[in-house]
Design an enzyme around this catalytic site. Sequence first.
Site, PDB file in Angstrom:
ATOM      1  N   SER A  64       0.666  -1.376   0.060  1.00  0.00           N
ATOM      2  CA  SER A  64       0.059   0.084  -0.016  1.00  0.00           C
ATOM      3  C   SER A  64       0.724   1.253  -0.146  1.00  0.00           C
ATOM      4  O   SER A  64       0.170   2.483   0.041  1.00  0.00           O
ATOM      5  CB  SER A  64      -1.043   0.071   1.239  1.00  0.00           C
ATOM      6  N   LYS A  67       0.259   3.359  -3.002  1.00  0.00           N
ATOM      7  CA  LYS A  67      -0.797   4.134  -3.196  1.00  0.00           C
ATOM      8  C   LYS A  67      -0.592   5.834  -3.235  1.00  0.00           C
ATOM      9  O   LYS A  67      -1.343   6.784  -3.791  1.00  0.00           O
ATOM     10  CB  LYS A  67      -2.001   3.987  -2.149  1.00  0.00           C
ATOM     11  N   TYR A 191      -4.383  -2.278  -9.896  1.00  0.00           N
ATOM     12  CA  TYR A 191      -4.368  -2.298  -8.406  1.00  0.00           C
ATOM     13  C   TYR A 191      -3.345  -3.217  -7.879  1.00  0.00           C
ATOM     14  O   TYR A 191      -2.447  -3.016  -7.087  1.00  0.00           O
ATOM     15  CB  TYR A 191      -5.687  -2.397  -7.606  1.00  0.00           C
ATOM     16  N   TYR A 243      -4.236   3.691   7.988  1.00  0.00           N
ATOM     17  CA  TYR A 243      -5.737   3.056   8.266  1.00  0.00           C
ATOM     18  C   TYR A 243      -5.969   3.658   9.719  1.00  0.00           C
ATOM     19  O   TYR A 243      -5.902   4.627  10.095  1.00  0.00           O
ATOM     20  CB  TYR A 243      -5.277   1.638   8.074  1.00  0.00           C
ATOM     21  N   VAL A 261       1.478  -3.442   3.793  1.00  0.00           N
ATOM     22  CA  VAL A 261       1.386  -4.961   4.571  1.00  0.00           C
ATOM     23  C   VAL A 261       2.603  -5.607   4.512  1.00  0.00           C
ATOM     24  O   VAL A 261       2.858  -7.018   5.025  1.00  0.00           O
ATOM     25  CB  VAL A 261       0.161  -5.775   4.330  1.00  0.00           C
TER      26      VAL A 261
HETATM   27  N1  GLN Z   1      -2.550  -5.610  -1.511  1.00  0.00           N
HETATM   28  C1  GLN Z   1      -2.948  -5.528  -0.154  1.00  0.00           C
HETATM   29  C2  GLN Z   1      -4.496  -5.757  -0.157  1.00  0.00           C
HETATM   30  O1  GLN Z   1      -5.172  -5.408  -1.125  1.00  0.00           O
HETATM   31  C3  GLN Z   1      -2.316  -4.107   0.396  1.00  0.00           C
HETATM   32  C4  GLN Z   1      -3.105  -3.998   1.603  1.00  0.00           C
HETATM   33  C5  GLN Z   1      -2.175  -3.044   2.474  1.00  0.00           C
HETATM   34  O2  GLN Z   1      -0.794  -2.988   2.153  1.00  0.00           O
HETATM   35  N2  GLN Z   1      -2.387  -2.501   3.646  1.00  0.00           N
HETATM   36  O3  GLN Z   1      -5.043  -6.273   0.608  1.00  0.00           O
END
Ligand code: GLN
Length: 300
Positions: A64, A67, A191, A243, A261
């Site tokens: 993420s 993003k 994505y 988050y 993550v």
């Molecule tokens: N690819 C992961 C997902 O879509 C990314 C989530 C993350 O890094 N928080 O669940």
Amino acid sequence: MPELEQALAEVAAEMTERSDRGAVATYIPQLGKVDPKKFGIAAVTNDGRLILAGNAEEPFSIQSVSKVFTLTLALGKVGDALWQRVGREPSGNPFNSIVQLEHENGIPRNPFINAGAIVVSDILLAGHQPREAIGEILRFVQFLADDDTIIIDREVAASERATGYRNFALANYMKSFGNLHHEPELALGVYFHHCAIAMSCRQLAMAGRFLANGGRNPATGHSVVSTERARRIGALMLTCGHYDGSGDFAFRVGIPGKSGVGGGILGIVPGVASLAVWSPGLNENGNSKLGSERLRSSRG
Ligand code: GLN
């Protein structure tokens, strides 16, 4: 300032010894098999110093953190019209929550939760094939980091797709509200691939330089985004980058940051430096446990 080199080296040495490292993500095998003992940290100062410590040269799945780069690219394409389709408020919910979307008629709270990033991917598609949008994102990240060796890990992307039921649910749900303009599968193709970009701490810190320097690459003076936009992206990182752990990160660390993550965090000290830290073990919010702790200490 050799103190900075010494400080990062000490941090890396101390972190390598810690036993309470959190748990690595296991929703796909490629993340589950990463050694939880890894720890890397990198800083690039606006005056051009690069400081590395620990496993700072080892690529990991940025997930993420990507993003931030897709949001930057999408704002460049459609400008503030993006905010008609994505909100700018902290979610107070997990990154893959579906509940809030119903209350808010398919408009995701912010561009850093999964639903918001899927809309951003849909914007980047702009009628093209996913392959073209994915290529554009990768080239943009390579350009920001000044490094053509950055790649997308195709195995990670394929696993994300194979196990991405909840992301498919989010995308289908938004499509039902008319907030995806392409087929969910196409937006998700973009994505899953940008989440699968692999970068080292060094490459990530380099890619974040423009945010630490008012929108300009400090090495070339080249403007990536306006100063105002850099500040706004930073504001979103500060309020939404972790988050439902965002408030805590802002309270403890106090700088714009974006986690993934894979255990990476990009941190921006505006006017001073771009930082990247990697420790694969996560806390209960899906943010790097030692990574967020260390950014806090590096703030003094
Ligand atoms: N690819 C992961 C997902 O879509 C990314 C989530 C993350 O890094 N928080 O669940």
